[in-house]
Design a protein around this motif. Structure first.
Motif, mmCIF file in Angstrom:
data_model
loop_
_atom_site.group_PDB
_atom_site.id
_atom_site.type_symbol
_atom_site.label_atom_id
_atom_site.label_comp_id
_atom_site.label_asym_id
_atom_site.label_seq_id
_atom_site.Cartn_x
_atom_site.Cartn_y
_atom_site.Cartn_z
ATOM 1 N N LEU A 1 -56.747 -51.548 10.907
ATOM 2 C CA LEU A 1 -55.814 -52.399 10.171
ATOM 3 C C LEU A 1 -55.093 -51.598 9.088
ATOM 4 C CD1 LEU A 1 -54.715 -55.298 9.658
ATOM 5 C CD2 LEU A 1 -56.590 -55.569 8.024
ATOM 6 N N TYR B 1 -51.062 -50.642 8.877
ATOM 7 C CA TYR B 1 -50.302 -50.981 7.672
ATOM 8 C C TYR B 1 -49.560 -49.758 7.146
ATOM 9 C CZ TYR B 1 -49.283 -52.641 2.944
ATOM 10 O OH TYR B 1 -48.653 -52.971 1.776
ATOM 11 N N LEU C 1 -47.317 -53.370 10.450
ATOM 12 C CA LEU C 1 -47.643 -54.775 10.100
ATOM 13 C C LEU C 1 -46.522 -55.419 9.360
ATOM 14 C CD1 LEU C 1 -51.360 -54.468 8.990
ATOM 15 C CD2 LEU C 1 -50.490 -55.280 11.145
ATOM 16 N N GLN D 1 -64.561 -62.154 9.705
ATOM 17 C CA GLN D 1 -63.266 -61.595 9.331
ATOM 18 C C GLN D 1 -63.338 -60.990 7.931
ATOM 19 O OE1 GLN D 1 -63.719 -64.819 10.185
ATOM 20 N NE2 GLN D 1 -62.936 -64.861 12.268
ATOM 21 N N TRP E 1 -51.093 -58.130 0.050
ATOM 22 C CA TRP E 1 -51.824 -58.503 1.253
ATOM 23 C C TRP E 1 -51.550 -57.496 2.363
ATOM 24 C CZ3 TRP E 1 -55.644 -61.258 3.063
ATOM 25 C CH2 TRP E 1 -55.689 -61.641 4.404
ATOM 26 N N VAL E 2 -52.613 -57.006 2.998
ATOM 27 C CA VAL E 2 -52.499 -56.094 4.131
ATOM 28 C C VAL E 2 -52.734 -56.878 5.423
ATOM 29 C CG1 VAL E 2 -53.518 -54.090 5.283
ATOM 30 C CG2 VAL E 2 -53.178 -54.068 2.805
ATOM 31 N N GLY E 3 -53.790 -57.636 5.463
ATOM 32 C CA GLY E 3 -54.119 -58.420 6.643
ATOM 33 C C GLY E 3 -55.591 -58.725 6.687
ATOM 34 N N GLU E 4 -56.014 -59.298 7.803
ATOM 35 C CA GLU E 4 -57.409 -59.656 7.963
ATOM 36 C C GLU E 4 -57.955 -58.950 9.202
ATOM 37 O OE1 GLU E 4 -59.478 -63.624 6.823
ATOM 38 O OE2 GLU E 4 -58.682 -63.858 8.853
ATOM 39 N N PRO F 1 -60.826 -59.834 4.844
ATOM 40 C CA PRO F 1 -59.504 -59.716 4.224
ATOM 41 C C PRO F 1 -59.340 -58.337 3.579
ATOM 42 C CG PRO F 1 -60.594 -61.741 3.555
ATOM 43 C CD PRO F 1 -61.615 -60.905 4.253
#
Length: 156
Positions: free
Chosen positions: A147, A151, A156, A124, A134-137, A126
């Protein structure tokens, strides 16, 4: 009955000190190496505790593994010869701080306005904005682009 001796020991903190069983207490292991490098003798591990809240605070907030410290206190030899000697610490002096640790397995990489963290131990990834939001993982490095697109589209 265990013999007790009051002494000072110089050694390296083995791991991050941990809170003890009660308020204002801390426990940690200290590794003492023989002063004579020519002498073949093993390092000695001392199981240390303190009940002094001031020393406990310093240990928990400021001391890191690898720091060279001098502890003074009461040494108690255990009944079990395999168990480490126990030191009840009543004084602490930092002789030398450990060098800052280097994160070899982490790599930060910038993708425009985004920062990703590659960790050799994880698939994963980050993802953050450059400002730290924070955007995501991402499930893996191939999924980073998707991802970021999601975003930016507000998905998201």
């Amino acid at each position: 009955m265990n013999p007790q001796t009051h002494l000072a020991i110089d050694g390296y903190v083995d791991a991050i000190p941990a809170p003890g069983t009660g308020w204002g207490t801390t426990r940690f292991d200290l590794i003492h190496s023989p002063a004579d490098a020519d002498r073949i003798a093993p390092d000695t591990v001392y199981a240390c505790t303190t009940g002094d809240p001031r020393i406990a605070d310093v240990l928990l907030r400021e001391i890191q593994p690898g720091d060279l410290v001098r502890v003074t206190g009461t040494l108690t030899q255990p009944d079990d010869p395999e168990a480490p000697a126990h030191v009840t610490v009543d004084g602490l002096e930092v002789l030398e701080a450990a060098p800052a640790s280097v994160l070899y397995d982490l790599v930060l990489e910038r993708f425009g306005n985004y920062v990703v963290v590659f960790d050799a131990d994880r698939d994963q990834v980050p993802v953050f904005t450059a400002s730290g939001r924070w955007v995501g993982e991402a499930a893996n490095s191939d999924a980073i682009g998707g991802l970021i697109e999601a975003y930016e589209e507000g998905g998201l």
